[in-house]
Design an enzyme around this catalytic site. Structure first.
Site, PDB file in Angstrom:
ATOM      1  N   HIS A 150      16.468  -7.789 -15.211  1.00 20.61           N
ATOM      2  CA  HIS A 150      15.083  -6.819 -15.188  1.00 20.61           C
ATOM      3  C   HIS A 150      15.545  -5.927 -16.457  1.00 20.61           C
ATOM      4  O   HIS A 150      16.685  -5.530 -16.661  1.00 20.61           O
ATOM      5  CB  HIS A 150      15.076  -6.229 -13.834  1.00 20.61           C
ATOM      6  CG  HIS A 150      15.030  -6.861 -12.860  1.00 20.61           C
ATOM      7  ND1 HIS A 150      15.980  -7.409 -11.832  1.00 20.61           N
ATOM      8  CD2 HIS A 150      14.022  -7.293 -12.015  1.00 20.61           C
ATOM      9  CE1 HIS A 150      15.400  -8.121 -10.920  1.00 20.61           C
ATOM     10  NE2 HIS A 150      14.203  -8.045 -11.036  1.00 20.61           N
ATOM     11  N   ASP A 166      17.956  -3.418 -15.170  1.00 20.09           N
ATOM     12  CA  ASP A 166      19.245  -3.764 -14.814  1.00 20.09           C
ATOM     13  C   ASP A 166      20.115  -3.555 -16.349  1.00 20.09           C
ATOM     14  O   ASP A 166      21.344  -3.102 -15.869  1.00 20.09           O
ATOM     15  CB  ASP A 166      19.393  -5.192 -14.589  1.00 20.09           C
ATOM     16  CG  ASP A 166      18.658  -5.781 -13.493  1.00 20.09           C
ATOM     17  OD1 ASP A 166      18.332  -4.906 -12.629  1.00 20.09           O
ATOM     18  OD2 ASP A 166      18.310  -6.977 -13.430  1.00 20.09           O
ATOM     19  N   MET A 182      16.491 -15.914 -19.013  1.00 22.70           N
ATOM     20  CA  MET A 182      15.264 -15.266 -18.284  1.00 22.70           C
ATOM     21  C   MET A 182      15.341 -13.983 -18.302  1.00 22.70           C
ATOM     22  O   MET A 182      16.301 -13.215 -17.852  1.00 22.70           O
ATOM     23  CB  MET A 182      15.358 -16.004 -16.892  1.00 22.70           C
ATOM     24  CG  MET A 182      14.203 -15.544 -15.823  1.00 22.70           C
ATOM     25  SD  MET A 182      14.637 -13.846 -14.972  1.00 22.70           S
ATOM     26  CE  MET A 182      14.764 -14.242 -13.260  1.00 22.70           C
ATOM     27  N   GLU A 237       7.228 -16.309  -8.825  1.00 24.38           N
ATOM     28  CA  GLU A 237       8.187 -16.106  -7.647  1.00 24.38           C
ATOM     29  C   GLU A 237       7.442 -15.615  -6.547  1.00 24.38           C
ATOM     30  O   GLU A 237       7.273 -14.406  -5.989  1.00 24.38           O
ATOM     31  CB  GLU A 237       9.485 -15.559  -7.951  1.00 24.38           C
ATOM     32  CG  GLU A 237      10.504 -15.440  -6.746  1.00 24.38           C
ATOM     33  CD  GLU A 237      11.783 -14.674  -7.088  1.00 24.38           C
ATOM     34  OE1 GLU A 237      12.057 -14.345  -8.334  1.00 24.38           O
ATOM     35  OE2 GLU A 237      12.454 -14.553  -5.952  1.00 24.38           O
ATOM     36  N   LYS A 296       7.206 -14.781  -2.576  1.00 19.50           N
ATOM     37  CA  LYS A 296       7.747 -14.277  -1.223  1.00 19.50           C
ATOM     38  C   LYS A 296       6.866 -13.844  -0.164  1.00 19.50           C
ATOM     39  O   LYS A 296       5.770 -13.277  -0.496  1.00 19.50           O
ATOM     40  CB  LYS A 296       8.588 -13.174  -1.642  1.00 19.50           C
ATOM     41  CG  LYS A 296       9.522 -12.655  -0.751  1.00 19.50           C
ATOM     42  CD  LYS A 296      10.673 -11.503  -0.965  1.00 19.50           C
ATOM     43  CE  LYS A 296      11.667 -11.268  -0.046  1.00 19.50           C
ATOM     44  NZ  LYS A 296      12.508 -10.202  -0.350  1.00 19.50           N
ATOM     45  N   GLU A 337      12.327 -19.219  -4.621  1.00 21.47           N
ATOM     46  CA  GLU A 337      13.438 -19.236  -4.037  1.00 21.47           C
ATOM     47  C   GLU A 337      14.012 -19.545  -2.703  1.00 21.47           C
ATOM     48  O   GLU A 337      13.143 -19.262  -1.613  1.00 21.47           O
ATOM     49  CB  GLU A 337      13.754 -17.526  -3.882  1.00 21.47           C
ATOM     50  CG  GLU A 337      15.133 -17.075  -3.228  1.00 21.47           C
ATOM     51  CD  GLU A 337      15.053 -15.523  -3.504  1.00 21.47           C
ATOM     52  OE1 GLU A 337      15.222 -14.849  -4.387  1.00 21.47           O
ATOM     53  OE2 GLU A 337      15.796 -15.006  -2.535  1.00 21.47           O
ATOM     54  N   HIS A 378      13.226 -17.430   0.394  1.00 22.43           N
ATOM     55  CA  HIS A 378      11.886 -16.689   0.657  1.00 22.43           C
ATOM     56  C   HIS A 378      10.658 -17.797   1.371  1.00 22.43           C
ATOM     57  O   HIS A 378      10.283 -17.357   2.328  1.00 22.43           O
ATOM     58  CB  HIS A 378      11.017 -16.617  -0.907  1.00 22.43           C
ATOM     59  CG  HIS A 378      11.987 -15.371  -1.538  1.00 22.43           C
ATOM     60  ND1 HIS A 378      11.473 -15.072  -2.835  1.00 22.43           N
ATOM     61  CD2 HIS A 378      12.897 -14.749  -1.440  1.00 22.43           C
ATOM     62  CE1 HIS A 378      12.209 -14.002  -3.031  1.00 22.43           C
ATOM     63  NE2 HIS A 378      13.142 -13.810  -1.975  1.00 22.43           N
ATOM     64  N   ASP A 425      15.637 -20.138  -7.785  1.00 16.71           N
ATOM     65  CA  ASP A 425      16.341 -19.283  -7.382  1.00 16.71           C
ATOM     66  C   ASP A 425      17.136 -19.830  -6.097  1.00 16.71           C
ATOM     67  O   ASP A 425      16.605 -20.036  -5.049  1.00 16.71           O
ATOM     68  CB  ASP A 425      15.749 -17.998  -6.783  1.00 16.71           C
ATOM     69  CG  ASP A 425      15.421 -17.002  -8.022  1.00 16.71           C
ATOM     70  OD1 ASP A 425      15.709 -17.337  -9.273  1.00 16.71           O
ATOM     71  OD2 ASP A 425      14.918 -15.902  -7.777  1.00 16.71           O
ATOM     72  N   ASP A 449      15.510 -10.607   4.142  1.00 13.82           N
ATOM     73  CA  ASP A 449      15.850 -11.563   3.152  1.00 13.82           C
ATOM     74  C   ASP A 449      17.377 -11.273   2.933  1.00 13.82           C
ATOM     75  O   ASP A 449      17.742 -10.377   2.384  1.00 13.82           O
ATOM     76  CB  ASP A 449      15.113 -10.997   1.636  1.00 13.82           C
ATOM     77  CG  ASP A 449      15.348 -11.733   0.569  1.00 13.82           C
ATOM     78  OD1 ASP A 449      15.577 -13.074   0.604  1.00 13.82           O
ATOM     79  OD2 ASP A 449      15.193 -11.079  -0.384  1.00 13.82           O
ATOM     80  N   ASP A 457      19.759 -13.367   0.859  1.00 13.99           N
ATOM     81  CA  ASP A 457      20.099 -13.854  -0.411  1.00 13.99           C
ATOM     82  C   ASP A 457      21.555 -14.165  -0.164  1.00 13.99           C
ATOM     83  O   ASP A 457      22.513 -13.676  -0.925  1.00 13.99           O
ATOM     84  CB  ASP A 457      20.036 -12.569  -1.243  1.00 13.99           C
ATOM     85  CG  ASP A 457      18.510 -12.327  -1.663  1.00 13.99           C
ATOM     86  OD1 ASP A 457      17.744 -13.065  -1.454  1.00 13.99           O
ATOM     87  OD2 ASP A 457      18.366 -11.106  -2.005  1.00 13.99           O
ATOM     88  N   ASP A 494      20.031 -16.398  -6.973  1.00 14.12           N
ATOM     89  CA  ASP A 494      19.539 -15.043  -6.742  1.00 14.12           C
ATOM     90  C   ASP A 494      20.308 -14.761  -5.184  1.00 14.12           C
ATOM     91  O   ASP A 494      19.461 -14.705  -4.513  1.00 14.12           O
ATOM     92  CB  ASP A 494      18.202 -15.201  -7.047  1.00 14.12           C
ATOM     93  CG  ASP A 494      17.469 -13.665  -6.771  1.00 14.12           C
ATOM     94  OD1 ASP A 494      18.500 -12.724  -6.815  1.00 14.12           O
ATOM     95  OD2 ASP A 494      16.574 -13.509  -6.635  1.00 14.12           O
TER      96      ASP A 494
END
Ligand code: GLT
Ligand code: MN
Ligand code: MN
Length: 427
Positions: free
Chosen positions: A94, A97, A128, A221, A223, A257, A260, A285, A295, A297, A327
Protein backbone atom coordinates in the site's frame (compact mmCIF):
# COMPACT_ATOMS: atom_id res chain seq x y z
CA UNK A 1 18.65 -18.86 -17.34
CA UNK A 2 19.77 -22.42 -16.87
CA UNK A 3 17.99 -22.92 -13.61
CA UNK A 4 16.44 -26.36 -13.10
CA UNK A 5 12.73 -26.44 -12.43
CA UNK A 6 10.37 -29.26 -11.40
CA UNK A 7 8.87 -29.38 -14.91
CA UNK A 8 12.24 -30.49 -16.26
CA UNK A 9 11.60 -33.79 -14.48
CA UNK A 10 15.12 -34.19 -13.13
CA UNK A 11 15.35 -36.75 -10.37
CA UNK A 12 18.06 -37.96 -8.01
CA UNK A 13 18.53 -41.20 -6.11
CA UNK A 14 18.63 -40.78 -2.37
CA UNK A 15 22.00 -42.58 -2.71
CA UNK A 16 23.37 -40.01 -5.18
CA UNK A 17 23.06 -36.72 -3.32
CA UNK A 18 23.31 -38.84 -0.17
CA UNK A 19 26.75 -40.17 -1.20
CA UNK A 20 29.06 -39.72 1.78
CA UNK A 21 32.31 -39.74 -0.17
CA UNK A 22 33.60 -43.16 0.87
CA UNK A 23 35.89 -44.91 -1.63
CA UNK A 24 37.87 -48.17 -1.50
CA UNK A 25 40.83 -46.35 -0.06
CA UNK A 26 39.30 -43.87 2.25
CA UNK A 27 36.70 -43.18 4.87
CA UNK A 28 33.60 -40.99 4.31
CA UNK A 29 34.30 -37.31 3.83
CA UNK A 30 30.72 -36.14 4.42
CA UNK A 31 28.07 -36.85 7.00
CA UNK A 32 25.06 -38.93 6.02
CA UNK A 33 21.90 -36.97 5.14
CA UNK A 34 18.55 -38.37 6.17
CA UNK A 35 16.04 -39.07 3.39
CA UNK A 36 13.78 -36.47 5.02
CA UNK A 37 16.48 -33.83 4.78
CA UNK A 38 17.07 -34.59 1.13
CA UNK A 39 13.32 -34.39 0.42
CA UNK A 40 13.00 -31.20 2.38
CA UNK A 41 15.70 -29.39 0.45
CA UNK A 42 13.71 -30.10 -2.74
CA UNK A 43 10.99 -27.69 -1.76
CA UNK A 44 13.13 -24.61 -1.86
CA UNK A 45 11.30 -21.47 -2.97
CA UNK A 46 12.91 -19.64 -5.88
CA UNK A 47 12.05 -16.33 -7.55
CA UNK A 48 10.66 -18.09 -10.62
CA UNK A 49 7.90 -19.54 -8.46
CA UNK A 50 6.56 -15.97 -8.26
CA UNK A 51 5.85 -15.99 -4.54
CA UNK A 52 5.18 -12.55 -3.12
CA UNK A 53 4.31 -11.07 0.26
CA UNK A 54 2.76 -7.76 1.18
CA UNK A 55 5.01 -5.44 3.16
CA UNK A 56 2.08 -5.45 5.60
CA UNK A 57 2.10 -9.24 5.95
CA UNK A 58 5.56 -10.12 7.25
CA UNK A 59 5.60 -6.56 8.59
CA UNK A 60 2.53 -7.26 10.74
CA UNK A 61 3.34 -6.22 14.30
CA UNK A 62 0.77 -8.44 16.00
CA UNK A 63 -1.70 -5.78 17.06
CA UNK A 64 -5.32 -6.89 17.44
CA UNK A 65 -8.48 -5.17 18.67
CA UNK A 66 -7.76 -6.41 22.20
CA UNK A 67 -4.02 -6.12 22.46
CA UNK A 68 -0.98 -4.06 21.72
CA UNK A 69 1.72 -4.95 19.20
CA UNK A 70 3.81 -7.96 20.15
CA UNK A 71 6.58 -7.37 17.60
CA UNK A 72 8.71 -4.43 16.53
CA UNK A 73 8.16 -2.85 13.12
CA UNK A 74 10.54 -4.00 10.36
CA UNK A 75 11.83 -1.55 7.77
CA UNK A 76 10.79 -2.17 4.14
CA UNK A 77 14.48 -2.51 3.17
CA UNK A 78 15.05 -5.17 5.82
CA UNK A 79 11.93 -7.04 4.68
CA UNK A 80 13.27 -7.08 1.11
CA UNK A 81 16.58 -8.47 2.27
CA UNK A 82 15.00 -11.23 4.36
CA UNK A 83 12.41 -12.26 1.77
CA UNK A 84 14.98 -12.28 -1.02
CA UNK A 85 17.13 -14.62 1.06
CA UNK A 86 14.11 -16.92 1.47
CA UNK A 87 13.57 -17.11 -2.30
CA UNK A 88 10.56 -14.82 -2.75
CA UNK A 89 10.04 -12.96 -6.02
CA UNK A 90 8.89 -9.67 -4.64
CA UNK A 91 6.73 -7.59 -2.33
CA UNK A 92 3.45 -5.77 -2.74
CA UNK A 93 2.54 -2.62 -0.93
CA UNK A 94 0.00 0.00 0.00
CA UNK A 95 1.19 3.56 -0.48
CA UNK A 96 1.45 4.02 3.29
CA UNK A 97 3.30 0.77 3.93
CA UNK A 98 6.22 2.67 2.44
CA UNK A 99 5.45 6.39 2.60
CA UNK A 100 3.67 7.71 5.70
CA UNK A 101 0.40 9.47 4.93
CA UNK A 102 1.75 12.79 6.19
CA UNK A 103 5.19 12.65 4.51
CA UNK A 104 6.35 15.81 2.71
CA UNK A 105 7.24 15.47 -0.99
CA UNK A 106 10.95 15.59 -0.06
CA UNK A 107 10.51 12.84 2.55
CA UNK A 108 8.59 10.76 0.04
CA UNK A 109 11.35 11.03 -2.53
CA UNK A 110 14.04 10.09 -0.01
CA UNK A 111 12.05 7.04 1.18
CA UNK A 112 11.31 5.88 -2.36
CA UNK A 113 14.93 6.30 -3.41
CA UNK A 114 16.18 4.18 -0.55
CA UNK A 115 13.54 1.51 -1.25
CA UNK A 116 14.43 1.44 -4.96
CA UNK A 117 18.07 0.96 -4.04
CA UNK A 118 17.12 -1.99 -1.85
CA UNK A 119 15.04 -3.44 -4.71
CA UNK A 120 18.04 -3.19 -7.03
CA UNK A 121 20.39 -4.68 -4.41
CA UNK A 122 18.13 -7.65 -3.66
CA UNK A 123 16.66 -8.22 -7.14
CA UNK A 124 13.19 -8.12 -5.61
CA UNK A 125 10.22 -6.81 -7.62
CA UNK A 126 7.03 -4.94 -6.79
CA UNK A 127 4.43 -6.59 -9.02
CA UNK A 128 1.35 -5.23 -7.25
CA UNK A 129 0.47 -1.93 -5.64
CA UNK A 130 -2.58 -0.72 -3.82
CA UNK A 131 -3.80 2.16 -1.69
CA UNK A 132 -4.56 2.34 1.98
CA UNK A 133 -8.13 3.64 1.88
CA UNK A 134 -9.10 2.16 5.21
CA UNK A 135 -6.65 3.18 7.95
CA UNK A 136 -7.16 6.92 8.27
CA UNK A 137 -10.22 8.18 10.20
CA UNK A 138 -11.17 10.17 7.08
CA UNK A 139 -12.21 6.84 5.56
CA UNK A 140 -14.16 5.59 8.57
CA UNK A 141 -17.42 5.49 6.55
CA UNK A 142 -15.87 4.47 3.24
CA UNK A 143 -13.59 5.90 0.59
CA UNK A 144 -14.84 5.61 -3.01
CA UNK A 145 -18.37 4.88 -1.76
CA UNK A 146 -18.50 7.47 1.03
CA UNK A 147 -21.72 9.50 1.15
CA UNK A 148 -19.53 12.61 1.48
CA UNK A 149 -18.40 13.92 -1.93
CA UNK A 150 -15.27 15.48 -0.40
CA UNK A 151 -14.08 12.15 0.95
CA UNK A 152 -14.83 10.41 -2.36
CA UNK A 153 -12.72 12.99 -4.18
CA UNK A 154 -9.91 12.69 -1.63
CA UNK A 155 -9.95 8.89 -2.05
CA UNK A 156 -9.56 9.21 -5.82
CA UNK A 157 -6.74 11.73 -5.38
CA UNK A 158 -4.97 9.40 -2.93
CA UNK A 159 -5.40 6.44 -5.30
CA UNK A 160 -3.88 8.43 -8.19
CA UNK A 161 -0.84 9.31 -6.10
CA UNK A 162 -0.56 5.69 -5.06
CA UNK A 163 -0.74 4.55 -8.68
CA UNK A 164 2.09 6.98 -9.49
CA UNK A 165 4.15 5.32 -6.76
CA UNK A 166 3.23 1.80 -7.88
CA UNK A 167 4.09 2.58 -11.48
CA UNK A 168 7.41 4.10 -10.43
CA UNK A 169 8.23 0.83 -8.64
CA UNK A 170 7.28 -1.27 -11.67
CA UNK A 171 3.91 -2.63 -10.52
CA UNK A 172 1.56 -3.87 -13.23
CA UNK A 173 -1.33 -4.97 -11.04
CA UNK A 174 -3.33 -2.59 -8.92
CA UNK A 175 -5.60 -4.06 -6.24
CA UNK A 176 -8.86 -2.59 -4.98
CA UNK A 177 -9.63 -3.95 -1.54
CA UNK A 178 -12.51 -1.89 -0.24
CA UNK A 179 -12.16 -2.66 3.42
CA UNK A 180 -14.19 0.37 4.51
CA UNK A 181 -16.55 0.32 1.53
CA UNK A 182 -19.58 -0.91 3.39
CA UNK A 183 -21.96 -0.10 6.18
CA UNK A 184 -23.38 -0.95 9.55
CA UNK A 185 -26.40 1.31 9.03
CA UNK A 186 -28.33 1.02 5.78
CA UNK A 187 -30.95 3.56 6.85
CA UNK A 188 -28.54 6.25 5.57
CA UNK A 189 -29.73 5.31 2.10
CA UNK A 190 -26.32 4.86 0.52
CA UNK A 191 -26.57 1.27 -0.72
CA UNK A 192 -27.55 2.00 -4.31
CA UNK A 193 -25.46 5.17 -4.50
CA UNK A 194 -22.43 3.25 -3.28
CA UNK A 195 -22.46 1.06 -6.36
CA UNK A 196 -22.62 4.08 -8.66
CA UNK A 197 -19.86 5.86 -6.72
CA UNK A 198 -17.65 2.78 -6.89
CA UNK A 199 -18.21 2.54 -10.64
CA UNK A 200 -17.37 6.22 -11.08
CA UNK A 201 -14.11 5.85 -9.14
CA UNK A 202 -13.01 2.71 -10.97
CA UNK A 203 -13.80 4.17 -14.38
CA UNK A 204 -11.91 7.32 -13.43
CA UNK A 205 -8.82 5.50 -12.20
CA UNK A 206 -8.74 3.16 -15.20
CA UNK A 207 -8.72 6.23 -17.46
CA UNK A 208 -6.00 7.79 -15.35
CA UNK A 209 -3.84 4.68 -15.69
CA UNK A 210 -4.30 4.63 -19.47
CA UNK A 211 -3.70 8.36 -19.74
CA UNK A 212 -0.41 8.06 -17.86
CA UNK A 213 0.58 4.96 -19.82
CA UNK A 214 0.88 2.90 -16.63
CA UNK A 215 -0.80 -0.15 -18.15
CA UNK A 216 -2.25 -1.34 -14.85
CA UNK A 217 -4.59 -4.31 -14.68
CA UNK A 218 -7.02 -3.83 -11.83
CA UNK A 219 -7.89 -6.65 -9.46
CA UNK A 220 -10.91 -6.29 -7.17
CA UNK A 221 -10.63 -8.12 -3.85
CA UNK A 222 -13.97 -9.06 -2.31
CA UNK A 223 -14.57 -9.57 1.39
CA UNK A 224 -17.90 -10.14 3.14
CA UNK A 225 -17.33 -8.13 6.33
CA UNK A 226 -14.63 -6.81 8.70
CA UNK A 227 -13.80 -4.11 9.33
CA UNK A 228 -17.31 -3.03 8.21
CA UNK A 229 -20.42 -4.84 9.36
CA UNK A 230 -21.16 -5.51 5.71
CA UNK A 231 -18.81 -4.79 2.83
CA UNK A 232 -20.11 -4.08 -0.68
CA UNK A 233 -19.17 -6.73 -3.27
CA UNK A 234 -18.91 -9.38 -0.55
CA UNK A 235 -17.84 -12.35 -2.67
CA UNK A 236 -16.11 -13.22 -5.93
CA UNK A 237 -19.36 -13.58 -7.89
CA UNK A 238 -20.59 -10.13 -6.83
CA UNK A 239 -17.35 -8.44 -7.91
CA UNK A 240 -17.31 -10.37 -11.16
CA UNK A 241 -20.81 -9.21 -12.10
CA UNK A 242 -19.91 -5.61 -11.23
CA UNK A 243 -16.89 -5.65 -13.55
CA UNK A 244 -19.15 -5.94 -16.58
CA UNK A 245 -20.91 -2.70 -15.63
CA UNK A 246 -17.64 -0.76 -15.94
CA UNK A 247 -16.52 1.18 -19.00
CA UNK A 248 -13.39 -0.92 -19.56
CA UNK A 249 -14.16 -4.39 -18.19
CA UNK A 250 -11.12 -5.89 -19.93
CA UNK A 251 -8.87 -3.97 -17.53
CA UNK A 252 -10.59 -5.41 -14.46
CA UNK A 253 -10.36 -8.81 -12.84
CA UNK A 254 -10.21 -10.32 -9.38
CA UNK A 255 -7.87 -10.75 -6.46
CA UNK A 256 -9.72 -13.36 -4.41
CA UNK A 257 -8.46 -14.27 -0.94
CA UNK A 258 -8.84 -17.72 0.64
CA UNK A 259 -9.84 -16.30 4.02
CA UNK A 260 -12.52 -14.02 2.65
CA UNK A 261 -14.76 -16.58 0.94
CA UNK A 262 -14.07 -19.00 3.79
CA UNK A 263 -15.20 -16.51 6.45
CA UNK A 264 -18.57 -16.49 4.67
CA UNK A 265 -18.68 -20.28 4.70
CA UNK A 266 -18.21 -20.49 0.93
CA UNK A 267 -16.09 -22.84 -1.14
CA UNK A 268 -13.00 -20.91 -2.26
CA UNK A 269 -12.03 -23.46 -4.90
CA UNK A 270 -15.41 -22.97 -6.55
CA UNK A 271 -14.94 -19.20 -6.48
CA UNK A 272 -11.53 -19.51 -8.12
CA UNK A 273 -12.91 -21.85 -10.76
CA UNK A 274 -15.49 -19.20 -11.64
CA UNK A 275 -12.82 -16.49 -11.85
CA UNK A 276 -10.63 -18.69 -14.06
CA UNK A 277 -13.60 -19.60 -16.25
CA UNK A 278 -14.27 -15.88 -16.81
CA UNK A 279 -10.58 -15.20 -17.56
CA UNK A 280 -10.55 -12.88 -14.54
CA UNK A 281 -8.09 -14.39 -12.10
CA UNK A 282 -5.59 -11.51 -12.21
CA UNK A 283 -4.00 -12.09 -8.78
CA UNK A 284 -4.58 -14.27 -5.73
CA UNK A 285 -4.25 -13.83 -1.98
CA UNK A 286 -3.22 -17.14 -0.45
CA UNK A 287 -3.67 -17.81 3.25
CA UNK A 288 -5.92 -19.95 5.42
CA UNK A 289 -8.89 -19.52 7.68
CA UNK A 290 -11.41 -21.35 9.83
CA UNK A 291 -15.02 -20.90 8.70
CA UNK A 292 -17.20 -18.41 10.49
CA UNK A 293 -14.39 -16.59 12.31
CA UNK A 294 -12.77 -13.17 12.18
CA UNK A 295 -10.28 -12.72 9.33
CA UNK A 296 -7.42 -14.89 10.58
CA UNK A 297 -5.00 -14.61 7.62
CA UNK A 298 -3.29 -17.84 8.67
CA UNK A 299 -0.20 -19.33 7.06
CA UNK A 300 -1.10 -20.95 3.72
CA UNK A 301 -2.27 -24.52 4.30
CA UNK A 302 -2.32 -24.12 8.07
CA UNK A 303 -5.96 -25.05 8.44
CA UNK A 304 -7.56 -26.91 5.54
CA UNK A 305 -4.92 -28.88 3.70
CA UNK A 306 -7.35 -30.62 1.35
CA UNK A 307 -8.79 -27.31 0.17
CA UNK A 308 -5.26 -25.92 -0.19
CA UNK A 309 -4.33 -28.95 -2.30
CA UNK A 310 -7.38 -28.59 -4.54
CA UNK A 311 -6.62 -24.90 -4.92
CA UNK A 312 -3.00 -25.52 -5.89
CA UNK A 313 -4.23 -28.24 -8.26
CA UNK A 314 -6.58 -25.83 -9.96
CA UNK A 315 -3.88 -23.17 -10.30
CA UNK A 316 -1.23 -25.61 -11.53
CA UNK A 317 -3.49 -27.60 -13.87
CA UNK A 318 -4.83 -24.45 -15.52
CA UNK A 319 -1.39 -22.87 -15.84
CA UNK A 320 -2.10 -19.81 -13.66
CA UNK A 321 0.80 -17.52 -14.49
CA UNK A 322 0.15 -14.63 -12.09
CA UNK A 323 1.74 -13.85 -8.77
CA UNK A 324 1.11 -16.14 -5.82
CA UNK A 325 0.74 -13.59 -3.07
CA UNK A 326 0.63 -14.66 0.54
CA UNK A 327 -1.68 -12.22 2.26
CA UNK A 328 -1.23 -13.71 5.67
CA UNK A 329 0.71 -12.96 8.79
CA UNK A 330 2.49 -14.79 11.55
CA UNK A 331 0.45 -15.53 14.65
CA UNK A 332 0.43 -12.75 17.23
CA UNK A 333 2.23 -15.14 19.58
CA UNK A 334 5.38 -15.15 17.42
CA UNK A 335 8.65 -13.26 17.64
CA UNK A 336 10.60 -12.24 14.54
CA UNK A 337 12.02 -15.73 14.05
CA UNK A 338 8.45 -17.00 13.90
CA UNK A 339 7.68 -14.46 11.18
CA UNK A 340 10.34 -15.89 8.86
CA UNK A 341 9.27 -19.46 9.66
CA UNK A 342 5.76 -18.38 8.73
CA UNK A 343 6.95 -16.91 5.39
CA UNK A 344 9.03 -19.98 4.57
CA UNK A 345 6.13 -22.23 5.53
CA UNK A 346 3.70 -20.51 3.13
CA UNK A 347 6.03 -21.04 0.18
CA UNK A 348 7.12 -24.56 1.12
CA UNK A 349 3.54 -25.71 1.59
CA UNK A 350 2.68 -24.44 -1.88
CA UNK A 351 5.65 -26.27 -3.41
CA UNK A 352 4.92 -29.47 -1.52
CA UNK A 353 1.30 -29.37 -2.64
CA UNK A 354 2.42 -28.73 -6.23
CA UNK A 355 4.44 -31.96 -5.96
CA UNK A 356 1.37 -33.72 -4.56
CA UNK A 357 -0.58 -32.49 -7.58
CA UNK A 358 1.97 -34.20 -9.81
CA UNK A 359 1.70 -37.39 -7.79
CA UNK A 360 -2.10 -37.25 -8.03
CA UNK A 361 -2.03 -36.65 -11.78
CA UNK A 362 0.46 -39.48 -12.31
CA UNK A 363 -1.40 -41.97 -10.11
CA UNK A 364 -2.81 -44.61 -12.46
CA UNK A 365 -5.48 -45.85 -10.07
CA UNK A 366 -6.73 -42.33 -9.40
CA UNK A 367 -6.74 -41.49 -13.09
CA UNK A 368 -8.71 -44.64 -13.88
CA UNK A 369 -11.26 -43.70 -11.21
CA UNK A 370 -11.53 -40.20 -12.67
CA UNK A 371 -12.14 -41.68 -16.08
CA UNK A 372 -14.93 -43.81 -14.68
CA UNK A 373 -16.39 -40.75 -12.96
CA UNK A 374 -16.27 -38.54 -16.08
CA UNK A 375 -18.26 -40.97 -18.17
CA UNK A 376 -18.16 -40.03 -21.83
CA UNK A 377 -20.81 -40.53 -24.49
CA UNK A 378 -19.69 -38.84 -27.72
CA UNK A 379 -23.02 -39.42 -29.48
CA UNK A 380 -25.08 -37.74 -26.79
CA UNK A 381 -22.48 -35.00 -26.32
CA UNK A 382 -22.79 -34.17 -30.01
CA UNK A 383 -26.50 -33.73 -29.54
CA UNK A 384 -26.14 -31.46 -26.49
CA UNK A 385 -23.08 -29.41 -27.52
CA UNK A 386 -25.15 -26.97 -29.56
CA UNK A 387 -28.82 -26.51 -30.15
CA UNK A 388 -30.23 -27.26 -33.59
CA UNK A 389 -33.72 -28.46 -34.45
CA UNK A 390 -32.33 -31.82 -35.60
CA UNK A 391 -30.18 -32.26 -32.46
CA UNK A 392 -33.18 -31.43 -30.31
CA UNK A 393 -35.38 -33.87 -32.21
CA UNK A 394 -32.78 -36.64 -31.90
CA UNK A 395 -32.33 -35.93 -28.20
CA UNK A 396 -36.07 -36.03 -27.62
CA UNK A 397 -36.24 -39.35 -29.44
CA UNK A 398 -33.45 -40.92 -27.38
CA UNK A 399 -34.57 -43.24 -24.64
CA UNK A 400 -32.66 -43.21 -21.36
CA UNK A 401 -32.43 -46.04 -18.86
CA UNK A 402 -33.27 -43.82 -15.90
CA UNK A 403 -33.02 -46.63 -13.36
CA UNK A 404 -29.51 -47.52 -14.53
CA UNK A 405 -28.44 -43.87 -14.42
CA UNK A 406 -29.65 -43.59 -10.86
CA UNK A 407 -28.07 -46.87 -9.82
CA UNK A 408 -24.56 -46.14 -11.08
CA UNK A 409 -22.03 -45.13 -8.40
CA UNK A 410 -19.58 -42.40 -9.42
CA UNK A 411 -16.86 -43.71 -7.09
CA UNK A 412 -16.29 -40.45 -5.23
CA UNK A 413 -15.64 -42.07 -1.85
CA UNK A 414 -12.60 -43.86 -3.20
CA UNK A 415 -11.42 -40.84 -5.19
CA UNK A 416 -11.57 -38.75 -2.04
CA UNK A 417 -9.89 -41.40 0.11
CA UNK A 418 -7.04 -41.79 -2.38
CA UNK A 419 -6.69 -38.01 -2.52
CA UNK A 420 -6.28 -38.02 1.25
CA UNK A 421 -3.76 -40.86 0.98
CA UNK A 422 -1.72 -38.82 -1.48
CA UNK A 423 -1.82 -35.94 0.99
CA UNK A 424 -0.97 -38.16 3.94
CA UNK A 425 2.09 -39.38 2.11
CA UNK A 426 1.21 -43.07 1.78
CA UNK A 427 0.84 -43.09 -2.02
C1 GLT B 1 -5.55 -5.89 4.39
C2 GLT B 1 -6.61 -6.87 3.96
C3 GLT B 1 -6.21 -7.67 2.81
C4 GLT B 1 -5.99 -6.89 1.55
C5 GLT B 1 -4.89 -5.91 1.64
C6 GLT B 1 -4.85 -5.08 0.40
S1 GLT B 1 -4.85 -5.01 3.09
O1 GLT B 1 -4.52 -6.57 5.03
O2 GLT B 1 -6.94 -7.70 5.08
O3 GLT B 1 -7.07 -8.74 2.57
O4 GLT B 1 -5.59 -7.79 0.55
O5 GLT B 1 -5.42 -3.83 0.55
MN1 MN C 1 -7.69 -11.46 4.97
MN1 MN D 1 -6.08 -9.85 0.90
Amino acid sequence: MYEPKPEHHFTFGLWTVGNIGRDPFGNPTRAALSPEYIQVSMYEPKPEHHFTFGLWTVGNIGRDPFGNPTRAALSPEYILEKLAALGAYGVNLHDNDLVPIDATPAERDRIVLSFKKALADTGMKVPMATTNLFGDPAFKDGAFTNANAQIRAYAIQKAMNSMDLGAELGAKTYVFWGGREGAEVDAGGNTLNALAYMREAMNYLAEYSEDQGYGFKFAIEPKPNEPRGDIYFPVVGAALAFIYTLEKPHLFGLNPEVAHETMAGLNFVHAIAQAIDAGKLFHIDLNDQKMGRFDQDLRFGAENIKQAFLLVKLLEDTGYAGMKHFDAHALRTEDEAGVWEFAKGCMRTYLILAEKVKAFNADKEIQALLEHYHLKDPNLSNLTAKYSPSNAAALKAHSFDRAALGARGPGLELIDQLTMEVLMGVR
